[in-house]
Structures are given as structure tokens and as C-alpha cells.
Design an enzyme around this catalytic site. Structure first.
Site, short mmCIF file in Angstrom:
data_model
loop_
_atom_site.label_atom_id
_atom_site.label_comp_id
_atom_site.label_asym_id
_atom_site.label_seq_id
_atom_site.Cartn_x
_atom_site.Cartn_y
_atom_site.Cartn_z
N ARG A 105 0.85 -1.19 0.00
CA ARG A 105 0.00 0.00 0.00
C ARG A 105 0.89 1.24 0.00
O ARG A 105 1.97 1.24 0.60
CB ARG A 105 -0.87 0.06 1.26
CG ARG A 105 -2.13 -0.75 1.18
CD ARG A 105 -3.14 -0.18 0.16
NE ARG A 105 -4.34 -1.00 0.11
CZ ARG A 105 -4.51 -2.04 -0.72
NH1 ARG A 105 -3.59 -2.38 -1.60
NH2 ARG A 105 -5.64 -2.73 -0.69
N HIS A 112 -1.02 0.78 -9.70
CA HIS A 112 -1.72 -0.11 -8.77
C HIS A 112 -2.37 -1.27 -9.54
O HIS A 112 -3.57 -1.54 -9.39
CB HIS A 112 -2.76 0.67 -7.96
CG HIS A 112 -3.23 -0.07 -6.72
ND1 HIS A 112 -3.54 0.58 -5.56
CD2 HIS A 112 -3.44 -1.37 -6.47
CE1 HIS A 112 -3.93 -0.30 -4.65
NE2 HIS A 112 -3.87 -1.50 -5.19
#
Ligand code: NDP
Ligand code: OXD
Length: 314
Positions: free
Chosen positions: A229, A277
Site C-alpha cells: 500500500r 496499482h
């Protein structure tokens, strides 16, 4: 037994898959009118804070991804409702592909040879390292970390893992908690972050940590691969570490702010690889299959798999 789709992504492919796999259920979408009392299940990705409150018959919240930080950050998230995250081979395989790809690219100097081709240069590194000479350290040895570790090991890399518990993983030396963090980092040439974002892990990828990575490796400097993350990393520290020779390369799939703002210096930095991502996307087909099976289990009174521990935050 309505399922509410509460996703920041385009809802249509999800609605189509839910309708195809669970045709007997009502499928509703957050933002459109629906009866809140009819909702028993939510399938969510980064729903607006508070939007899952006031669902009196809610049974289970399904995250549409492996991570749940997008839910845990909601102060009005319904309490006492199980939260289930995605665990499926499709997502796991995609993540391992990304991690193996980028470790191999570092080992085989992919970037150097791409640049050399553009310059029509026929030169090669003498005495290049073997995979066994490169120490990969995986932070976060859960479902994804373990699979990546096994696949890297099969490619010949010298792999170790670090986790909260240090729970044994077959054939992989494990390091546990803050106590072992220094020794884990000291033997790491490529650091792969596959941690969840929690109160404890936020900002863990910082200058102090980078400074503890191995300085005697065969790659010419430590490499960071963050696929966990963006909140794990301090981007200003990554830039300072790259510019100060503390890191050689950073491969980043996740960012403090997503999408990565156009003004971020990470985009154009010569030692940074940016991906949007996408290291392991949740595909509607595999994910909805997993949710449908979980609902079947739940309604049959069987234990739910992939339930998170709210206290730990993952
Ligand atoms: P798991 O819950 O299976 O594993 C989490 C691992 O992190 C465990 O080994 C756990 O330790 C460890 N961990 C958690 N907190 C700490 C801590 N404070 N110190 C040390 N270790 C810690 O998760 P997954 O493997 O399924 O997924 C990991 C993360 O990957 C997700 O949370 C998500 O953020 C990210 N992800 C990113 C994607 C992308 O596209 N970029 C796609 C999918 C996931 P222990 O084993 O002791 O519990
Ligand atoms: C996930 C993600 O958590 O895609 O699955 O980031």
C-alpha cells in the site's frame, strides 16, 4: 438477500458478473435508489465513509480486494459484521508474476539493456550475479507473500520473510516482528513490501529502514519493490534515499495518493518504475466466484474464509 455493490470502480462489470453467478439475488448499486433493509451483503471497494451505515440486516461485508484498509478507515463502518477479504489463486498468481518479473528484471539488468539497445550498444556485464547471489526479503508473509516467496525460490533467489508472528513457512527462513527487523533488512538486497496498511505499518518504508538494507549485495545497491500500500511508504524518503545512493531503484505499484499526481517527481525519476496499482487487479470473474462461494458457505452455516481480525486491522 440483496447484494449491494459499493465500489469506487465502474460498477457495470461487477453487476454483470453478480447477475450471471447469483441470478436469484437482487443486485443494487450504491448511488442508485434501493431498499436499505433488503441488503444482506455488501461487495465494496473504497466506499464513501459512512455509506455502509444504516443497513439493518447486513450479514457480511466483502472487500473486493485483498486489502481492507479502504474499509477500516471508515469511522462509521458497521460494527459486529464480519469483513471478508479476497483470497483467490487468480489474484495471488498475478501478484507473484509482478514480484518475480521485477526481481528478475533487476537481476538481469533489464533496464540497462533496454537503454543500450536504443543506443545500438553491444556491451555486456562481465561476471553477472546468479539468482542465488541475490537476497530477496519479503515483508508480509501472508497469502501473497508466501506465494511470491515460493516462486522466487524456484527461480533460485535467496529468499527470506518477515512477518508479525514469524510463523514458519516451509523452506523459507523467517524473521519476526520489530526485534528481528534489523537482521532481516541487513541480509536483504531486494525488499518486497507485501504488508497490509494498518496503524502499525503506516510509514514503515522510510529512510531509517532503507539505511539498514544490505550494502554488500551484487546488484550495486538495495532495491525496493512496494506492492502493498502507498501508506506504507514515505515518498520523500524514497526520493532522498535514491538521490543519496541509499537505494538503487524503487519499483512502486502503490502511492500515498492515487492516482499518482502528475506533479510527483516519482514519475520522471530515472531510478523509479511506476505502475498504476495493477500488480494484482481483482477481476470481476474470479472475485465474484469467490464471493458467491463465500455466501454459499455462510448460508450453509460453514465457517467463512478470509475473515479479517478487526483488532489487528488485517
Ligand atoms: P495477509 O493478511 O494474508 O498477510 C499479511 C502479512 O503481513 C502477514 O504475514 C502478517 O503477519 C504481516 N503483517 C501485518 N502486520 C504486520 C506488522 N506490523 N509487522 C510485521 N508483519 C505484519 O495479506 P495478503 O498477503 O493477502 O495481502 C497483503 C497486502 O497486499 C494487502 O493487505 C494489500 O494491502 C496488498 N495488496 C496489493 C495489491 C496491489 O494490487 N498492489 C493487490 C492485493 C493486495 P502474520 O503472518 O504474523 O499475521
Ligand atoms: C487489493 C488491491 O487489496 O487490489 O486487492 O490493492
Amino acid at each position: 438477500m440483496t447484494i449491494l455493490i459499493a465500489s469506487a470502480w465502474d460498477a457495470k462489470p461487477w453487476v454483470d458478473r453478480f447477475n450471471a453467478l447469483l441470478p436469484e439475488r437482487g443486485i443494487v448499486v450504491l448511488g442508485e435508489p434501493f431498499d436499505r433493509r433488503a441488503v444482506h451483503y455488501v461487495a465494496a471497494w473504497a466506499p464513501p465513509p459512512g455509506s455502509l451505515a444504516g443497513l439493518p440486516n447486513l450479514d457480511v461485508i466483502f472487500s473486493l480486494g485483498a486489502g481492507v484498509d479502504h474499509l477500516m478507515s471508515d469511522p462509521r463502518l458497521p460494527e459486529d459484521v464480519p469483513i471478508v477479504r479476497v483470497i483467490n489463486p487468480d489474484l495471488t498468481t498475478r501478484m507473484s508474476e509482478y514480484v518475480v518479473l521485477h526481481c528478475l528484471a533487476q537481476l538481469r539488468e533489464h533496464d540497462l539493456y533496454t537503454r543500450q539497445q536504443r543506443q545500438k550498444l553491444w556491451t555486456r556485464t562481465s561476471n553477472p550475479p546468479a539468482a542465488a547471489d541475490v537476497r530477496v526479503g519479503i515483508m508480509g508473509m501472508g497469502v501473497l507473500g508466501q506465494d511470491a516467496a515460493r516462486k522466487l525460490k524456484t527461480m533460485g533467489f535467496d529468499v527470506a520473510g518477515w512477518s508479525q508472528s514469524g510463523r514458519p513457512v516451509d523452506g523459507i527462513p523467517m524473521f519476526a516482528g520489530r526485534e528481528d527487523l534489523g537482521s532481516f533488512l541487513n541480509r536483504t538486497d531486494i525488499l518486497v513490501a507485501l504488508l497490509p496498511l494498518t496503524e502499525v505499518t503506516r510509514g514503515i518504508l522510510n529512510l531509517d529502514l532503507f539505511g539498514q538494507l544490505a550494502r554488500d549485495g551484487r546488484l550495486g545497491g538495495p532495491v525496493l519493490i512496494n506492492v502493498g500500500r502507498g501508506g506504507l511508504q514515505k515518498e520523500s524518503d524514497i526520493l532522498a534515499a535514491l538521490d543519496g545512493g541509499i537505494l538503487k531503484t524503487a519499483v512502486l505499484d502503490v502511492f500515498e495518493t492515487e492516482p499518482l499526481p502528475p506533479e510527483s517527481p516519482l514519475w520522471a525519476h530515472p531510478s523509479v518504475i511506476v505502475t498504476p496499482h495493477n500488480s494484482a487487479v481483482s477481476t470481476p470473474d474470479a472475485t465474484v466466484r469467490y464471493i458467491a462461494e463465500s455466501i454459499r458457505r455462510y448460508e450453509a452455516g460453514e465457517a467463512l474464509q478470509g475473515m479479517i481480525d478487526r483488532g489487528r486491522g488485517y
